[in-house]
Design a protein around this motif. Structure first.
Motif, PDB file in Angstrom:
ATOM      1  N   ILE A 212       0.857  -1.193   0.000  1.00 35.25           N
ATOM      2  CA  ILE A 212       0.000   0.000   0.000  1.00 35.25           C
ATOM      3  C   ILE A 212       0.893   1.243   0.000  1.00 35.25           C
ATOM      4  N   ILE A 213       0.821   2.018  -1.068  1.00 33.96           N
ATOM      5  CA  ILE A 213       1.590   3.265  -1.152  1.00 33.96           C
ATOM      6  C   ILE A 213       0.647   4.408  -0.837  1.00 33.96           C
ATOM      7  N   LEU A 261      -9.436  -5.816   2.738  1.00 33.52           N
ATOM      8  CA  LEU A 261      -8.406  -4.798   2.911  1.00 33.52           C
ATOM      9  C   LEU A 261      -8.628  -3.579   2.017  1.00 33.52           C
ATOM     10  N   GLY A 262      -9.018  -3.822   0.758  1.00 34.67           N
ATOM     11  CA  GLY A 262      -9.213  -2.715  -0.184  1.00 34.67           C
ATOM     12  C   GLY A 262     -10.178  -1.670   0.342  1.00 34.67           C
ATOM     13  N   ASP A 263     -11.281  -2.130   0.941  1.00 32.94           N
ATOM     14  CA  ASP A 263     -12.277  -1.191   1.478  1.00 32.94           C
ATOM     15  C   ASP A 263     -11.705  -0.383   2.642  1.00 32.94           C
ATOM     16  N   TYR A 264     -10.913  -1.053   3.503  1.00 35.72           N
ATOM     17  CA  TYR A 264     -10.333  -0.360   4.651  1.00 35.72           C
ATOM     18  C   TYR A 264      -9.326   0.699   4.199  1.00 35.72           C
ATOM     19  N   VAL A 265      -8.518   0.362   3.174  1.00 34.64           N
ATOM     20  CA  VAL A 265      -7.527   1.308   2.671  1.00 34.64           C
ATOM     21  C   VAL A 265      -8.231   2.531   2.066  1.00 34.64           C
ATOM     22  N   LYS A 266      -9.281   2.281   1.275  1.00 31.65           N
ATOM     23  CA  LYS A 266     -10.034   3.398   0.676  1.00 31.65           C
ATOM     24  C   LYS A 266     -10.647   4.296   1.744  1.00 31.65           C
ATOM     25  N   SER A 270      -8.336   7.513   0.186  1.00 28.42           N
ATOM     26  CA  SER A 270      -8.957   7.205  -1.116  1.00 28.42           C
ATOM     27  C   SER A 270      -7.962   7.315  -2.272  1.00 28.42           C
ATOM     28  N   ASP A 271      -6.840   7.973  -2.068  1.00 28.92           N
ATOM     29  CA  ASP A 271      -5.838   8.140  -3.135  1.00 28.92           C
ATOM     30  C   ASP A 271      -4.706   7.113  -3.041  1.00 28.92           C
ATOM     31  N   ALA A 272      -4.778   6.202  -2.084  1.00 27.03           N
ATOM     32  CA  ALA A 272      -3.707   5.213  -1.914  1.00 27.03           C
ATOM     33  C   ALA A 272      -3.658   4.270  -3.116  1.00 27.03           C
TER      34      ALA A 272
END
Length: 284
Positions: A212-213, A261-266, A270-272
């Protein structure tokens, strides 16, 4: 002996029994040669003055001694148990069971049935042994000696030694020519065993790794800690085009967790930029 060691030996015993079932009930009755000492015993069974199990005892003990000389005491001790156990179980089968118990009802496609059934059972048995760092001895000794002194990959030595035995089997049961069918099914069996063993041994250790960047590492980390309860490794990275400094978070997690994980990162950033890769094996 503690529970962990008891479990280890139990799995090795079950693994060896499964390998012997595949040999005795599928490969031997159809004379399908798939390599190894067991394959050699099938080739020689009609000319041996004793049963295949006795031949395997002799060959395995000779190879164990060679292993001790060339590979050391540690290899000998790890190999000894399964190497002696395997022909012992086959000897018990010879005294109590009909080798055609399963195959006598097969009217056609016996090579195909033996190939698929025998390979699947063998792979399951080998997987249990390998998962407990055990080896079944036999041709493994020759393969490891070749690796040590010729410096060639282990997978190559396996294929070479098995191929030699398979080709010998093709000639042995067709003295005035080569039986291509035996070679093809023998090779299919060897390849199938290899693929299935990899799946059995490594599947239990396989995971997903997320990269995750992000510009908001603290927010992303906190959500991962709270929602998934996984550790995170943090690295400083720089964009190749923009030259902008960012943080890359690395997180290894279960397959089902990777979907969330994708939902948590967003939610956190939101720009990750996130990508997830399959990780074949995780240790530690």
């Amino acid at each position: 002996m503690n529970k962990a060691k008891m479990k280890m030996y139990l799995e090795i015993v079950i693994g060896v029994i499964l390998i012997d079932i595949a040999y005795y009930f599928f490969f031997q009755p159809t004379t399908l040669v798939t390599g190894g000492v067991m394959g050699i015993s099938i080739i020689l069974r009609d000319v041996l003055p004793f049963s295949p199990s006795i031949f395997m005892y002799i060959m395995n003990i000779i190879l164990l001694i060679l292993g001790f000389i060339f590979l050391g005491k540690s290899f000998f001790l790890k190999t000894c148990f399964a190497t002696i156990l395997s022909p012992t179980i086959i000897l018990l089968f010879e005294k109590t069971m009909d080798p055609f118990f399963f195959m006598k009802s097969v009217t056609q496609g016996e090579f195909l049935i033996a190939c698929i059934s025998g390979s699947s059972i063998t792979a399951l048995g080998l997987g249990l042994c390998f998962r407990n760092n055990a080896t079944t001895g036999g041709m493994d000794v020759v393969q490891k000696i070749l690796v040590k002194f010729l410096h060639i990959p282990y997978s190559t030595t396996m294929l070479l030694t098995d191929l030699v035995v398979i080709v010998l089997g093709a000639f042995a049961f067709k003295p005035f020519g080569i039986n291509i069918e035996r070679i093809i099914f023998g090779l299919i069996a060897v390849i199938l065993v290899g693929r299935l063993v990899d799946f059995i041994v490594l599947n239990g250790k396989s995971r997903r790794t997320a990269y995750i960047i992000t510009d908001k590492p603290e927010a992303v980390k906190n959500l991962i800690f709270q929602k998934i309860n996984r550790g995170v490794t943090e690295c400083d990275v720089r964009g190749g085009y923009t030259g902008k400094q960012k943080v890359m978070l690395i997180c290894t997690l279960d397959k089902n967790e990777s979907y969330k994980l994708g939902d948590y990162v967003k939610e956190a950033d939101s720009d990750a930029f996130t990508f997830i890769s399959a990780t074949k094996e995780v240790l530690g």
